[in-house]
Motif scaffolding. Structure first.
Motif, PDB file in Angstrom:
ATOM      1  N   PRO A 179       6.981  -1.365 -21.569  1.00  0.00           N
ATOM      2  CA  PRO A 179       7.017  -2.546 -20.672  1.00  0.00           C
ATOM      3  C   PRO A 179       6.610  -2.143 -19.259  1.00  0.00           C
ATOM      4  N   GLY A 180       5.834  -2.986 -18.600  1.00  0.00           N
ATOM      5  CA  GLY A 180       5.351  -2.666 -17.242  1.00  0.00           C
ATOM      6  C   GLY A 180       6.331  -3.150 -16.189  1.00  0.00           C
ATOM      7  N   PRO A 181       6.109  -2.714 -14.969  1.00  0.00           N
ATOM      8  CA  PRO A 181       6.974  -3.127 -13.835  1.00  0.00           C
ATOM      9  C   PRO A 181       6.693  -4.574 -13.458  1.00  0.00           C
ATOM     10  N   PRO A 182       7.630  -5.205 -12.737  1.00  0.00           N
ATOM     11  CA  PRO A 182       7.410  -6.606 -12.302  1.00  0.00           C
ATOM     12  C   PRO A 182       6.278  -6.661 -11.289  1.00  0.00           C
ATOM     13  N   PRO A 183       5.685  -7.846 -11.119  1.00  0.00           N
ATOM     14  CA  PRO A 183       4.618  -7.961 -10.099  1.00  0.00           C
ATOM     15  C   PRO A 183       5.174  -7.623  -8.731  1.00  0.00           C
ATOM     16  N   PRO A 184       4.370  -7.058  -7.863  1.00  0.00           N
ATOM     17  CA  PRO A 184       4.867  -6.573  -6.553  1.00  0.00           C
ATOM     18  C   PRO A 184       4.873  -7.671  -5.517  1.00  0.00           C
ATOM     19  N   SER A 185       5.663  -7.430  -4.465  1.00  0.00           N
ATOM     20  CA  SER A 185       5.464  -8.279  -3.256  1.00  0.00           C
ATOM     21  C   SER A 185       4.966  -7.253  -2.250  1.00  0.00           C
ATOM     22  N   SER A 186       3.708  -7.362  -1.886  1.00  0.00           N
ATOM     23  CA  SER A 186       3.166  -6.216  -1.117  1.00  0.00           C
ATOM     24  C   SER A 186       2.398  -6.720   0.090  1.00  0.00           C
ATOM     25  N   SER A 187       2.991  -6.557   1.220  1.00  0.00           N
ATOM     26  CA  SER A 187       2.194  -6.726   2.448  1.00  0.00           C
ATOM     27  C   SER A 187       2.917  -5.929   3.505  1.00  0.00           C
ATOM     28  N   LEU A 188       2.312  -5.771   4.629  1.00  0.00           N
ATOM     29  CA  LEU A 188       2.912  -4.893   5.644  1.00  0.00           C
ATOM     30  C   LEU A 188       3.892  -5.681   6.507  1.00  0.00           C
ATOM     31  N   GLY A 189       4.420  -6.807   5.974  1.00  0.00           N
ATOM     32  CA  GLY A 189       5.429  -7.535   6.751  1.00  0.00           C
ATOM     33  C   GLY A 189       4.798  -8.258   7.914  1.00  0.00           C
ATOM     34  N   GLY A 190       5.537  -8.499   8.950  1.00  0.00           N
ATOM     35  CA  GLY A 190       5.047  -9.290  10.078  1.00  0.00           C
ATOM     36  C   GLY A 190       3.864  -8.592  10.748  1.00  0.00           C
ATOM     37  N   PRO A 191       3.163  -9.296  11.661  1.00  0.00           N
ATOM     38  CA  PRO A 191       2.026  -8.658  12.346  1.00  0.00           C
ATOM     39  C   PRO A 191       2.524  -7.407  13.066  1.00  0.00           C
ATOM     40  N   PRO A 192       1.688  -6.372  13.141  1.00  0.00           N
ATOM     41  CA  PRO A 192       2.133  -5.140  13.811  1.00  0.00           C
ATOM     42  C   PRO A 192       2.481  -5.444  15.263  1.00  0.00           C
ATOM     43  N   PRO A 193       3.647  -5.021  15.734  1.00  0.00           N
ATOM     44  CA  PRO A 193       4.047  -5.354  17.103  1.00  0.00           C
ATOM     45  C   PRO A 193       3.182  -4.654  18.146  1.00  0.00           C
ATOM     46  N   SER A 194       2.426  -3.643  17.734  1.00  0.00           N
ATOM     47  CA  SER A 194       1.545  -3.043  18.750  1.00  0.00           C
ATOM     48  C   SER A 194       0.368  -2.390  18.051  1.00  0.00           C
ATOM     49  N   ALA A 195      -0.667  -2.124  18.831  1.00  0.00           N
ATOM     50  CA  ALA A 195      -1.880  -1.526  18.271  1.00  0.00           C
ATOM     51  C   ALA A 195      -1.566  -0.146  17.701  1.00  0.00           C
ATOM     52  N   PHE A 196      -0.668   0.582  18.391  1.00  0.00           N
ATOM     53  CA  PHE A 196      -0.372   1.941  17.908  1.00  0.00           C
ATOM     54  C   PHE A 196       0.346   1.868  16.570  1.00  0.00           C
ATOM     55  N   LEU A 197       1.292   0.924  16.450  1.00  0.00           N
ATOM     56  CA  LEU A 197       2.023   0.801  15.170  1.00  0.00           C
ATOM     57  C   LEU A 197       1.076   0.320  14.073  1.00  0.00           C
ATOM     58  N   ALA A 198       0.088  -0.484  14.444  1.00  0.00           N
ATOM     59  CA  ALA A 198      -0.906  -0.919  13.452  1.00  0.00           C
ATOM     60  C   ALA A 198      -1.698   0.299  12.964  1.00  0.00           C
ATOM     61  N   LYS A 199      -2.107   1.148  13.906  1.00  0.00           N
ATOM     62  CA  LYS A 199      -2.847   2.358  13.529  1.00  0.00           C
ATOM     63  C   LYS A 199      -1.966   3.258  12.654  1.00  0.00           C
ATOM     64  N   MET A 200      -0.677   3.345  13.045  1.00  0.00           N
ATOM     65  CA  MET A 200       0.227   4.259  12.327  1.00  0.00           C
ATOM     66  C   MET A 200       0.501   3.734  10.917  1.00  0.00           C
ATOM     67  N   SER A 201       0.753   2.438  10.789  1.00  0.00           N
ATOM     68  CA  SER A 201       1.073   1.918   9.445  1.00  0.00           C
ATOM     69  C   SER A 201      -0.162   2.016   8.561  1.00  0.00           C
ATOM     70  N   GLY A 202      -1.349   1.764   9.152  1.00  0.00           N
ATOM     71  CA  GLY A 202      -2.578   1.918   8.360  1.00  0.00           C
ATOM     72  C   GLY A 202      -2.761   3.355   7.909  1.00  0.00           C
ATOM     73  N   TYR A 203      -2.420   4.283   8.808  1.00  0.00           N
ATOM     74  CA  TYR A 203      -2.531   5.717   8.459  1.00  0.00           C
ATOM     75  C   TYR A 203      -1.618   6.037   7.276  1.00  0.00           C
ATOM     76  N   HIS A 204      -0.387   5.547   7.315  1.00  0.00           N
ATOM     77  CA  HIS A 204       0.568   5.864   6.232  1.00  0.00           C
ATOM     78  C   HIS A 204       0.094   5.252   4.904  1.00  0.00           C
ATOM     79  N   VAL A 205      -0.487   4.041   4.971  1.00  0.00           N
ATOM     80  CA  VAL A 205      -0.965   3.421   3.719  1.00  0.00           C
ATOM     81  C   VAL A 205      -2.117   4.251   3.145  1.00  0.00           C
ATOM     82  N   CYS A 206      -3.051   4.668   4.006  1.00  0.00           N
ATOM     83  CA  CYS A 206      -4.194   5.453   3.515  1.00  0.00           C
ATOM     84  C   CYS A 206      -3.733   6.803   2.982  1.00  0.00           C
ATOM     85  N   ARG A 207      -2.727   7.366   3.647  1.00  0.00           N
ATOM     86  CA  ARG A 207      -2.248   8.684   3.156  1.00  0.00           C
ATOM     87  C   ARG A 207      -1.524   8.530   1.818  1.00  0.00           C
TER      88      ARG A 207
END
Lengths: 473, 198
Positions: free
Chosen positions: B148-176
């Motif tokens: 049996p497979g896992p349930p469908p995901p709820s996947s997004s990065l949540g609210g808009p990034p509160p700052s450009a640096f956090l946007a860069k950082m969260s994107g970095y973590h997703v790519c890594r």
């Protein structure tokens, strides 16, 4: 039955403060106070007598080697959800908004359940309650990440903010008591912040950045891009650097970041660029007498992009109509404006603005003197004689009010001549002309271009060339 | 191994694929993980190239950060090896059904922060497509093996990034994390291939 070994002395009395709780409707956790005289080895045997529903009396048998006492202790079980955990709490200082994410631990239960959450916001050092919000969700048998945000009416930088959440499961078939979970550990927004956040400054500015962190943390270094700067200690929980004469940043901005012990990284971004240049070579002309197209050269690049890019607004004075215009860096800088019936004179003003400044250019035109026709289309040549040729072409647009001047170029292997023909303008129409004085059985190439006749502004582009051989004499 | 036998017996009962077909599907999927591994490393390199220091410096290794909705691949090798084939596949599908949504969020943020970085945008779109493809393959294998497979995901990065640096950082973590999961899926499918030879 489960056996629990507890030392009890004296004649065994009924265990006090007996209660059973469940976190997941699957496992029951019972607890009681062993009586003060419990210093002789006693073994408690807990047996649960299953009645029809979950609500059943639970007995605890206290006994030792030679005495055994059965206590029937009826306890109302309580459903108390596990203490929720906040996954992330971040703050958007520009919009005074807190963003909260947490895990609803839905996988603890095997079936769907209604869950209620209470989210408490506190602030100031004294942790006063700002607000208490109820939020309902549905547990679906799997873990889900829940999001929520709250906007303060005062800037988040003004004081400390704290958030905690708790949960209540409304299981209809559970007849015991249902209680709120414990409050989650209090969280404060990512309290390591670097300021200013996402500031836009002119090239050459001097900017001071500060890094705020929890007391007890320390900064290893602070960098502007790849360059380290001497740290200025402001307080126990903040340090700063001063950066002089900043240069233009890359599209995503220059990162300013502080590296904290042991290896945390926090930062901000500085966008460094220029105010918009005065739009250059502003030119407005009509191609069809239906719209006027204004185009311009943006001048010096600003090094700013997306929501910081230069926005252009073209309006015609007296502010007849402000036509907001969205241009993107890759597109040519142009904008269409409707031609109004019975209006000859247009006084255009093109405004350019970005977070660093604003500039504008103006241009006054008489639309009749700025006609730049489209390239003649469907150009055909034909003949039924040895010395004449008939030409026809199509030009889009409404030129009823003006006369056109068209230039026909006739060339062959050893000569080229141009013929100017004036004709009345029409609307979305075909135009005709004929050429004479051609040599019999001669092969010629024809092409045509047109312009406004009375007030010449620009020729259209040449039509495609068409070859023709006249009949023999 | 016991779980292999159980899986095989449940496979034949629950799906019409023969063992040959299951082995073929596993081989194809393993090849896809080879491509994904290469592309995920390219994506991470392209991503950091456009974010400026410190992201672009070779020794930038911030502590891993949990991305809401995306399981972490940092289960140590031993316990990961000890998992059953079905459980490993379960984790892989959970990750690869979540990653497209997260990569989509990163694409939106980068379209804002780096509007001219068309190659980065193209790679983010391709990565999301590849993750959907791999998730589909993995689900096919799980179905064939009766897991049996896992349930469908709820996947997004949540609210808009509160700052450009956090946007860069969260994107970095997703790519890594995308690169880390690509390496893990490549290993897992390699292991599965040895158990289901053609």
């Amino acid at each position: 039955c489960n056996y629990v070994d507890v030392a009890v002395s004296g004649f065994p009395e009924a265990p006090g403060n007996w209660k059973c709780i469940t976190h997941d409707l699957n496992r029951m956790i019972c607890s009681w106070d062993a009586t003060s005289s419990a210093n002789r080895g006693l073994t408690y045997k807990i047996c649960q007598f299953r009645a029809a529903a979950i609500k059943t009396p639970v007995s605890a048998v206290a006994g030792n080697d030679f005495e055994c006492m059965l206590f029937f202790l009826v306890s109302f079980q309580a459903l108390i959800p596990l203490t929720p955990q906040i996954l992330n709490l971040s703050a958007d200082f520009s919009t005074y908004t807190l963003y909260l994410t947490w895990n609803d631990s839905g996988s603890v239960f095997q079936h769907e359940l209604d869950a209620s959450w209470q989210i408490q916001i506190l602030y100031k050092e004294t942790m006063e309650t700002v607000t208490l919000i109820n939020y309902d969700s549905k547990l679906t048998g799997k873990d889900s990440i829940l999001f929520w945000n709250w906007t303060s009416d005062i800037p988040l930088e003004c004081t400390s903010y704290y958030v905690k959440i708790r949960c209540y499961i409304n299981e209809l078939y559970f007849t015991g008591r249902k209680e709120w979970s414990e409050w989650s550990p209090v969280r404060t927004p990512n309290s390591v912040m670097v300021f200013p956040q996402d500031k836009v400054v002119l090239v050459g500015s001097n900017v001071t950045f500060c890094c705020l962190y929890n007391e007890g943390k320390s900064v290893k270094f602070m960098k502007y891009g790849s360059e380290s700067y001497p740290l200025l200690r402001l307080s126990k929980w903040s340090s700063a650097i001063k950066v002089q004469n900043v240069s233009a940043s890359v599209p995503s901005g220059t990162n300013v970041w502080c590296s904290l012990v042991p290896d945390d990284v926090e930062g901000t971004v500085l966008f460094v660029g220029y105010a918009p240049d005065t739009p250059q070579n502003l030119n407005c002309e009509t191609r069809t007498f239906i719209t006027i197209t204004c185009s311009w050269n943006p001048g010096r690049p600003t090094a700013l992009y997306s929501k910081r890019r230069t926005k252009y607004i073209l309006f015609e004075s007296p502010k007849y109509m402000e036509l907001p215009l969205k241009t993107t860096p890759t597109s040519k800088h142009a904008c269409d404006f409707p031609v109004h019936a019975n209006q000859k004179i247009y006084n255009f003003t093109l405004s350019a603005s970005n977070p660093l400044g604003q500039a504008e250019s103006s241009l006054l035109i008489d639309v009749n003197q700025r006609v730049h026709l489209e390239t003649p289309d469907k150009f055909t040549v034909s003949t039924n004689s040895s010395t004449h040729a008939h030409l026809s072409w199509y030009i889009p647009g409404n030129f009823i009010k003006i006369r056109l001047l068209c230039q026909i170029e006739i060339s062959n292997s050893n000569s080229e001549r141009q013929l100017n023909v004036s004709m009345a303008g029409a609307e979305n129409s075909n135009y005709r002309a004929w050429v004479d004085a051609l040599h019999p059985y001669g092969t010629y190439t024809f092409r045509v271009r047109c312009s406004a006749s009375e007030y010449f502004w620009k020729w259209s582009k040449w039509s495609e060339g068409k070859k023709l051989t006249t009949l023999e004499a | 191994p016991v779980d292999h036998a159980n899986l095989l017996s449940s496979a034949s009962s629950s799906s019409s694929l023969s063992q040959q077909e299951v082995a073929t599907k596993i081989k194809q999927t393993h090849r896809l993980t080879v491509l994904l591994k290469h592309c995920s490393e390219q994506l991470l390199a392209e991503y950091v190239r456009h974010q400026g220091e410190p992201f672009s410096s070779p020794d930038f290794q911030p502590p891993a950060v949990a991305v809401p909705g995306l399981p972490s691949p940092s289960v140590p090798p031993e316990p990961w090896q000890a998992l059953s084939d079905g459980k490993r596949l379960w984790h892989l599908v959970a990750a690869y059904t979540t990653l497209p949504g997260l990569l989509g969020s990163v694409l939106r943020q980068q379209a804002e922060l780096n509007p001219l970085a068309s190659e980065l945008h193209r790679q983010l779109e391709a990565a999301a497509r590849q993750c959907r493809g791999l998730a589909g393959n993995l689900e096919g294998i799980m179905g064939a093996l009766g897991v049996p497979g896992p349930p469908p995901p709820s996947s997004s990065l949540g609210g808009p990034p509160p700052s450009a640096f956090l946007a860069k950082m969260s994107g970095y973590h997703v790519c890594r994390l995308h690169r880390d999961w690509a390496m893990r899926s490549h290993e897992a499918l390699g292991l599965l291939r040895t158990k289901y030879p053609l």
